[in-house]
Enzyme design. Sequence first.
Site, PDB file in Angstrom:
ATOM      1  N   SER A  97       0.874  -1.187   0.000  1.00 37.92           N
ATOM      2  CA  SER A  97       0.000   0.000   0.000  1.00 37.92           C
ATOM      3  C   SER A  97       0.902   1.225   0.000  1.00 37.92           C
ATOM      4  O   SER A  97       2.097   1.116   0.337  1.00 37.92           O
ATOM      5  CB  SER A  97      -0.851  -0.011   1.279  1.00 37.92           C
ATOM      6  OG  SER A  97      -1.444   1.248   1.510  1.00 37.92           O
TER       7      SER A  97
ATOM      8  N   TYR B 151      -1.979  -0.923  10.465  1.00 34.57           N
ATOM      9  CA  TYR B 151      -1.952  -1.102   9.002  1.00 34.57           C
ATOM     10  C   TYR B 151      -0.623  -0.593   8.438  1.00 34.57           C
ATOM     11  O   TYR B 151       0.012  -1.252   7.614  1.00 34.57           O
ATOM     12  CB  TYR B 151      -3.140  -0.340   8.403  1.00 34.57           C
ATOM     13  CG  TYR B 151      -3.404  -0.604   6.944  1.00 34.57           C
ATOM     14  CD1 TYR B 151      -4.159  -1.713   6.532  1.00 34.57           C
ATOM     15  CD2 TYR B 151      -2.939   0.263   5.958  1.00 34.57           C
ATOM     16  CE1 TYR B 151      -4.417  -1.942   5.186  1.00 34.57           C
ATOM     17  CE2 TYR B 151      -3.193   0.038   4.616  1.00 34.57           C
ATOM     18  CZ  TYR B 151      -3.941  -1.068   4.236  1.00 34.57           C
ATOM     19  OH  TYR B 151      -4.204  -1.287   2.896  1.00 34.57           O
TER      20      TYR B 151
HETATM   21  P1  NAD Z   1     -11.446  -6.288  -0.094  1.00 41.71           P
HETATM   22  O1  NAD Z   1     -12.046  -6.176   1.263  1.00 41.71           O
HETATM   23  O2  NAD Z   1     -12.338  -6.159  -1.286  1.00 41.71           O
HETATM   24  O3  NAD Z   1     -10.629  -7.637  -0.252  1.00 41.71           O
HETATM   25  C1  NAD Z   1      -9.958  -8.262   0.810  1.00 41.71           C
HETATM   26  C2  NAD Z   1      -9.840  -9.740   0.521  1.00 41.71           C
HETATM   27  O4  NAD Z   1      -9.135 -10.350   1.596  1.00 41.71           O
HETATM   28  C3  NAD Z   1     -11.199 -10.449   0.427  1.00 41.71           C
HETATM   29  O5  NAD Z   1     -11.139 -11.480  -0.530  1.00 41.71           O
HETATM   30  C4  NAD Z   1     -11.351 -11.037   1.827  1.00 41.71           C
HETATM   31  O6  NAD Z   1     -12.227 -12.150   1.880  1.00 41.71           O
HETATM   32  C5  NAD Z   1      -9.913 -11.435   2.092  1.00 41.71           C
HETATM   33  N1  NAD Z   1      -9.615 -11.650   3.499  1.00 41.71           N
HETATM   34  C6  NAD Z   1      -9.824 -10.817   4.561  1.00 41.71           C
HETATM   35  N2  NAD Z   1      -9.434 -11.418   5.701  1.00 41.71           N
HETATM   36  C7  NAD Z   1      -8.961 -12.648   5.355  1.00 41.71           C
HETATM   37  C8  NAD Z   1      -8.420 -13.734   6.099  1.00 41.71           C
HETATM   38  N3  NAD Z   1      -8.282 -13.692   7.419  1.00 41.71           N
HETATM   39  N4  NAD Z   1      -8.056 -14.847   5.413  1.00 41.71           N
HETATM   40  C9  NAD Z   1      -8.219 -14.918   4.070  1.00 41.71           C
HETATM   41  N5  NAD Z   1      -8.725 -13.924   3.325  1.00 41.71           N
HETATM   42  C10 NAD Z   1      -9.084 -12.797   3.965  1.00 41.71           C
HETATM   43  O7  NAD Z   1     -10.321  -5.151  -0.114  1.00 41.71           O
HETATM   44  P2  NAD Z   1      -9.225  -4.728  -1.197  1.00 41.71           P
HETATM   45  O8  NAD Z   1      -9.204  -3.241  -1.200  1.00 41.71           O
HETATM   46  O9  NAD Z   1      -9.393  -5.456  -2.471  1.00 41.71           O
HETATM   47  O10 NAD Z   1      -7.891  -5.200  -0.438  1.00 41.71           O
HETATM   48  C11 NAD Z   1      -6.947  -6.084  -0.983  1.00 41.71           C
HETATM   49  C12 NAD Z   1      -5.551  -5.690  -0.545  1.00 41.71           C
HETATM   50  O11 NAD Z   1      -5.237  -4.397  -1.076  1.00 41.71           O
HETATM   51  C13 NAD Z   1      -5.370  -5.563   0.969  1.00 41.71           C
HETATM   52  O12 NAD Z   1      -4.132  -6.141   1.340  1.00 41.71           O
HETATM   53  C14 NAD Z   1      -5.338  -4.068   1.205  1.00 41.71           C
HETATM   54  O13 NAD Z   1      -4.619  -3.726   2.344  1.00 41.71           O
HETATM   55  C15 NAD Z   1      -4.677  -3.589  -0.063  1.00 41.71           C
HETATM   56  N6  NAD Z   1      -4.891  -2.189  -0.397  1.00 41.71           N
HETATM   57  C16 NAD Z   1      -6.155  -1.690  -0.580  1.00 41.71           C
HETATM   58  C17 NAD Z   1      -6.319  -0.342  -0.897  1.00 41.71           C
HETATM   59  C18 NAD Z   1      -7.665   0.286  -1.103  1.00 41.71           C
HETATM   60  O14 NAD Z   1      -7.756   1.521  -1.162  1.00 41.71           O
HETATM   61  N7  NAD Z   1      -8.745  -0.491  -1.240  1.00 41.71           N
HETATM   62  C19 NAD Z   1      -5.194   0.471  -1.021  1.00 41.71           C
HETATM   63  C20 NAD Z   1      -3.926  -0.068  -0.831  1.00 41.71           C
HETATM   64  C21 NAD Z   1      -3.787  -1.403  -0.524  1.00 41.71           C
END
Ligand code: NAD
Length: 262
Positions: free
Chosen positions: A144, A157
């Site tokens: 991130s 985080y």
């Molecule tokens: P999201 O909530 O849509 O996806 C998260 C995924 O992780 C889902 O498939 C969920 O079921 C899974 N998950 C959560 N806890 C889990 C566990 N204990 N075991 C297995 N699976 C688990 O969110 P996203 O935005 O797609 O996030 C994906 C990644 O991107 C994360 O690592 C997040 O930190 C990172 N990220 C997101 C953003 C943003 O703005 N959305 C920005 C930077 C980084």
Amino acid sequence: MIDLKNKVAVVTGSTSGIGLAMAKGLAAQGCNVMLNGFGDEEKIEQIRASMEKDHNVKVSYNSANMAKPEEIRTLIQKTVDTFGGLNILINNAGIQRVHPIEDFPEEDWDDIIAINLSSVFHTMKAAVPHMRKADWGRIINTASVHGLVGSVHKAAYVAAKHGVVGMTKVVALETAQDNITCNAICPGWVHTELIDEQIKIRADKLNVSKDEAEKDILREKQPSMNFVKTEDLANLVLFLCSPAANQMTGAELPVDGGWTAQ
Ligand code: NAD
């Protein structure tokens, strides 16, 4: 277009958002995929089956909880047993909780460190020997912008994501001569379920609509004033799996509309 036919990928947290887009992007290039994450069983089965049908690849699903090292080891072994090997590991599962440091619940700290940081250690530890055996591997860690800079109320985080960026460099060095690369992607705001709660908090605080709250969140950090698209991140994964990226390893790659340029 790149040819990932007969390659095998595990994408953690691929039942929604960024991970799902990455898994679909890989399948579209002929890669067999192990999906992982939580969610409605029927919906996950629909996703799995339609990916197989649309792209003529094999897609399986494993519900391993990324907070549990034993289940992570099983996920990697099941992938190898199902597909006969493992070439691409995308560490993408993640959660978010926001609180000021003095109120940060210890349970939230433990959950974020386990799911966003320790899981990346456990998957890589289990996966690297299979990549060495295959003589080709690509590890892509969804970190991130918070792996590069801080923001208020995100102690756990930011600590976890900085840890992921650091660990990425170590594994890149340890695998540098093995035809394996290990890189971290650092997205800014991406419009997924993960940030819904933060948009709601902002809307309530400013007493404005969801649309206005989204604009306010972008105005504060992301100069492009646009959310990163999940497809943009999927395309970056494909680039990192292409021959053009053979010598890219240990990199931290911001995809953030200018957030970290400030
Ligand atoms: P999201 O909530 O849509 O996806 C998260 C995924 O992780 C889902 O498939 C969920 O079921 C899974 N998950 C959560 N806890 C889990 C566990 N204990 N075991 C297995 N699976 C688990 O969110 P996203 O935005 O797609 O996030 C994906 C990644 O991107 C994360 O690592 C997040 O930190 C990172 N990220 C997101 C953003 C943003 O703005 N959305 C920005 C930077 C980084």
